[in-house]
Design a protein around this motif. Structure first.
Motif, PDB file in Angstrom:
ATOM      1  N   GLU A 168     -24.456 -29.347 -11.662  1.00  0.00           N
ATOM      2  CA  GLU A 168     -23.406 -29.575 -12.659  1.00  0.00           C
ATOM      3  C   GLU A 168     -23.522 -28.572 -13.808  1.00  0.00           C
ATOM      4  O   GLU A 168     -22.508 -28.080 -14.320  1.00  0.00           O
ATOM      5  CB  GLU A 168     -23.490 -31.004 -13.176  1.00  0.00           C
ATOM      6  CG  GLU A 168     -23.074 -32.044 -12.131  1.00  0.00           C
ATOM      7  CD  GLU A 168     -23.194 -33.468 -12.643  1.00  0.00           C
ATOM      8  OE1 GLU A 168     -24.059 -33.715 -13.512  1.00  0.00           O
ATOM      9  OE2 GLU A 168     -22.422 -34.320 -12.175  1.00  0.00           O
ATOM     10  N   ARG A 210     -17.648 -34.038  -8.229  1.00  0.00           N
ATOM     11  CA  ARG A 210     -18.469 -35.119  -7.659  1.00  0.00           C
ATOM     12  C   ARG A 210     -18.470 -35.024  -6.129  1.00  0.00           C
ATOM     13  O   ARG A 210     -19.493 -35.252  -5.477  1.00  0.00           O
ATOM     14  CB  ARG A 210     -17.934 -36.476  -8.110  1.00  0.00           C
ATOM     15  CG  ARG A 210     -18.595 -37.677  -7.458  1.00  0.00           C
ATOM     16  CD  ARG A 210     -18.092 -38.984  -8.081  1.00  0.00           C
ATOM     17  NE  ARG A 210     -18.366 -40.128  -7.224  1.00  0.00           N
ATOM     18  CZ  ARG A 210     -19.547 -40.716  -7.126  1.00  0.00           C
ATOM     19  NH1 ARG A 210     -20.573 -40.263  -7.831  1.00  0.00           N
ATOM     20  NH2 ARG A 210     -19.721 -41.762  -6.329  1.00  0.00           N
ATOM     21  N   ALA A 268     -28.949 -32.390  -8.779  1.00  0.00           N
ATOM     22  CA  ALA A 268     -27.543 -32.668  -9.104  1.00  0.00           C
ATOM     23  C   ALA A 268     -27.226 -32.234 -10.528  1.00  0.00           C
ATOM     24  O   ALA A 268     -26.168 -31.636 -10.794  1.00  0.00           O
ATOM     25  CB  ALA A 268     -27.243 -34.153  -8.916  1.00  0.00           C
ATOM     26  N   ASP A 269     -28.150 -32.514 -11.460  1.00  0.00           N
ATOM     27  CA  ASP A 269     -27.949 -32.070 -12.848  1.00  0.00           C
ATOM     28  C   ASP A 269     -27.887 -30.545 -12.914  1.00  0.00           C
ATOM     29  O   ASP A 269     -27.088 -29.974 -13.674  1.00  0.00           O
ATOM     30  CB  ASP A 269     -29.089 -32.575 -13.734  1.00  0.00           C
ATOM     31  CG  ASP A 269     -29.059 -34.095 -13.941  1.00  0.00           C
ATOM     32  OD1 ASP A 269     -27.996 -34.698 -13.712  1.00  0.00           O
ATOM     33  OD2 ASP A 269     -30.107 -34.640 -14.336  1.00  0.00           O
ATOM     34  N   ASP A 326     -12.865 -42.989  -5.149  1.00  0.00           N
ATOM     35  CA  ASP A 326     -14.282 -42.787  -5.483  1.00  0.00           C
ATOM     36  C   ASP A 326     -14.530 -41.491  -6.253  1.00  0.00           C
ATOM     37  O   ASP A 326     -15.681 -41.167  -6.579  1.00  0.00           O
ATOM     38  CB  ASP A 326     -15.128 -42.761  -4.204  1.00  0.00           C
ATOM     39  CG  ASP A 326     -15.215 -44.121  -3.538  1.00  0.00           C
ATOM     40  OD1 ASP A 326     -15.001 -45.134  -4.238  1.00  0.00           O
ATOM     41  OD2 ASP A 326     -15.495 -44.172  -2.329  1.00  0.00           O
ATOM     42  N   GLY A 327     -13.471 -40.754  -6.522  1.00  0.00           N
ATOM     43  CA  GLY A 327     -13.605 -39.535  -7.298  1.00  0.00           C
ATOM     44  C   GLY A 327     -14.154 -38.354  -6.525  1.00  0.00           C
ATOM     45  O   GLY A 327     -14.624 -37.386  -7.123  1.00  0.00           O
ATOM     46  N   LEU A 328     -14.071 -38.411  -5.194  1.00  0.00           N
ATOM     47  CA  LEU A 328     -14.647 -37.367  -4.360  1.00  0.00           C
ATOM     48  C   LEU A 328     -13.623 -36.330  -3.901  1.00  0.00           C
ATOM     49  O   LEU A 328     -13.991 -35.205  -3.558  1.00  0.00           O
ATOM     50  CB  LEU A 328     -15.313 -37.987  -3.128  1.00  0.00           C
ATOM     51  CG  LEU A 328     -16.412 -39.018  -3.412  1.00  0.00           C
ATOM     52  CD1 LEU A 328     -16.901 -39.653  -2.115  1.00  0.00           C
ATOM     53  CD2 LEU A 328     -17.568 -38.373  -4.155  1.00  0.00           C
ATOM     54  N   ASP A 376     -31.861 -36.080  -8.072  1.00  0.00           N
ATOM     55  CA  ASP A 376     -31.092 -36.268  -9.304  1.00  0.00           C
ATOM     56  C   ASP A 376     -31.173 -35.024 -10.188  1.00  0.00           C
ATOM     57  O   ASP A 376     -30.168 -34.614 -10.790  1.00  0.00           O
ATOM     58  CB  ASP A 376     -31.604 -37.489 -10.068  1.00  0.00           C
ATOM     59  CG  ASP A 376     -31.282 -38.800  -9.355  1.00  0.00           C
ATOM     60  OD1 ASP A 376     -30.317 -38.824  -8.565  1.00  0.00           O
ATOM     61  OD2 ASP A 376     -31.994 -39.793  -9.590  1.00  0.00           O
ATOM     62  N   THR A 410     -13.638 -32.681  -5.322  1.00  0.00           N
ATOM     63  CA  THR A 410     -13.848 -32.620  -6.769  1.00  0.00           C
ATOM     64  C   THR A 410     -15.282 -32.165  -7.024  1.00  0.00           C
ATOM     65  O   THR A 410     -16.064 -31.956  -6.091  1.00  0.00           O
ATOM     66  CB  THR A 410     -13.648 -34.001  -7.387  1.00  0.00           C
ATOM     67  OG1 THR A 410     -14.618 -34.901  -6.820  1.00  0.00           O
ATOM     68  CG2 THR A 410     -12.240 -34.540  -7.118  1.00  0.00           C
ATOM     69  N   LEU A 424     -20.965 -32.536  -4.841  1.00  0.00           N
ATOM     70  CA  LEU A 424     -22.331 -33.066  -4.853  1.00  0.00           C
ATOM     71  C   LEU A 424     -22.583 -33.995  -3.670  1.00  0.00           C
ATOM     72  O   LEU A 424     -23.723 -34.154  -3.227  1.00  0.00           O
ATOM     73  CB  LEU A 424     -22.594 -33.819  -6.158  1.00  0.00           C
ATOM     74  CG  LEU A 424     -22.726 -32.958  -7.417  1.00  0.00           C
ATOM     75  CD1 LEU A 424     -22.676 -33.818  -8.665  1.00  0.00           C
ATOM     76  CD2 LEU A 424     -24.020 -32.159  -7.376  1.00  0.00           C
TER      77      LEU A 424
END
Length: 411
Positions: free
Chosen positions: A253, A397, A249-250, A379-381, A246, A395, A400
């Motif tokens: 971004e 996301r 991932a932050d 799913d925004g991928l 996590d 995208t 990631l």
């Protein structure tokens, strides 16, 4: 030490390519020159590299001449197969190429250029540890035809560098970048995030420091724990924590936001380039890495290096001494070879092309899986605008979760 070589078929001792290899001379050709020497082995690294105490029968001062022997072999092999063509890109990787005298790197580049030729505007990159770049080294490389220096910054925070076993001081990065620019070289800076003990604030400080360098290109890679490395053993013994997914991932971004605000465009999941110093963002991309992602042809020179021509793959023996012995006996240093089937090649093509900004054409996805693109959009991928134009493009996301996207497109 790198892991074991892949399993494969025996490689011919003379390096000859199969007679039925479907060579396409219009496919771009690149060269990768591996320099397997390091002063210190970084705890996270599983590349095929050696410190001075591990060479056992090989000498750094002989390395350039040995590798030129493989260049001579490649010229003969590719010529016999009708696959000889000029190089679009050349990349000196390692290890630490700049541990060798700059004159040795220049000799290897000259031998490759004499054997294959270089296209107009060819990209020639040398990876470098910041401690090994002086104004004299940079000028010698530029005079030899190098166009780009890729500097291993990794972090600007001392305790993070220590966790990675990096020995350079942060201020040496600025000195190395200045030397490269003064010599007229384009500059790429490499970063790693997610090291043990690295906070989001530490990562932000490294990003800020990298942006202050006014480079053309930045790579940012998540730390991966490779089996057999010092870091893997430390984690297994509980001496350092496992990287936090996590938090990584932050960090990704944050990197994407900071780099975009500074004018950098992402063009591959871990790579960003910007318009700078008279070149467009596209011109500042790593064309050599794009050659891998797009499935071009390349010959990998040096111990443990991998090659790919017209769907055929092979890899060299790992140790520098074994590599030198093969070439001294006028034999190919290749240890094994393979020719993936159509299904395997399609899987790899989807895996690689889905990572770059252009993405992959939906028509190249297996027909049974094309209907899944709608779900990936939901799913925004996957970018819906690109999908309407017939391409799968990730995208933020999706970047990631790139591996999950590939599974949906290939399973």
């Amino acid at each position: 030490m790198a892991g074991p070589l892949p399993l494969g078929d025996p490689a011919p001792s003379d390096g000859r390519l199969p007679d039925d290899l479907p060579v396409d001379p219009s496919v771009p050709f690149s060269a990768y020159l591996h320099v397997p020497f390091c002063r210190v082995r970084c705890g996270y690294c599983d590349f095929n590299t050696y410190t001075s105490s591990e060479l056992r029968g090989a000498k750094q001062e002989d390395y350039a001449s040995t590798l030129i022997g493989e260049i001579d072999l490649a010229h003969r092999v590719l010529g016999d197969a009708g696959a000889l063509r000029p190089m679009d890109t050349v990349f000196f990787g390692g290890g630490t190429p700049t541990l060798l005298p700059a004159g040795d790197l220049a000799r290897m580049l000259d031998a490759a250029a004499s054997a294959f030729g270089l296209v107009d505007g060819a990209e020639v990159t040398v990876e470098a540890n910041p401690d090994t770049v002086t104004p004299g080294v940079a000028r010698t490389l530029a005079d030899a035809g190098v166009t780009r220096l890729s500097i291993g910054m990794q972090s600007a925070v001392p305790h993070v560098l220590a966790a990675l076993d990096r020995t350079h001081r942060p201020e040496n990065v600025r000195t190395a970048v200045a030397a490269a620019k003064d010599a007229g070289l384009a500059v790429s800076v490499d970063l790693i995030y997610g090291a043990p003990g690295e906070s989001l604030g530490d990562w932000e400080a490294s990003l800020d420091a990298a942006l202050e360098l006014d480079s053309d290109h930045i790579s940012a890679y998540a730390l991966i724990i490779e089996d057999g490395t010092k870091l893997a053993r430390q984690i297994r013994r509980g001496e350092v924590p496992t990287p936090d997914d996590d938090l990584q991932a932050d960090m990704y971004e944050l990197a994407d936001a900071r780099l975009a605000a500074a004018g950098f465009d992402w063009y591959e999941v871990s790579n960003w380039a910007r318009a700078a110093h008279g070149r467009t963002a596209e011109e500042n991309r790593s064309r050599h890495n794009l050659a891998y992602w797009r499935g071009s042809d390349w010959w990998g020179f040096g111990p443990g290096a991998h090659s790919h021509v017209a769907g055929l793959r092979w890899w060299n023996v790992k140790h520098p001494a074994a590599y030198a012995q093969r070439l001294a006996a006028s034999e190919s240093p290749a240890a094994g070879t393979e020719r993936p089937d159509d299904e395997s090649r399609l899987l790899e093509r989807i895996l690689l092309l889905s990572r770059i900004r252009e993405g992959i054409a939906i028509d190249e996805v297996p027909p049974a899986n094309r209907t899944r693109v709608a779900g990936l959009i939901a799913d925004g991928l996957v970018d819906p605008v690109a999908a309407v134009k017939g391409r799968v493009r990730l995208t933020l996301r999706g970047r990631l979760l790139a591996d999950a996207v590939v599974r949906e497109l290939t399973d």
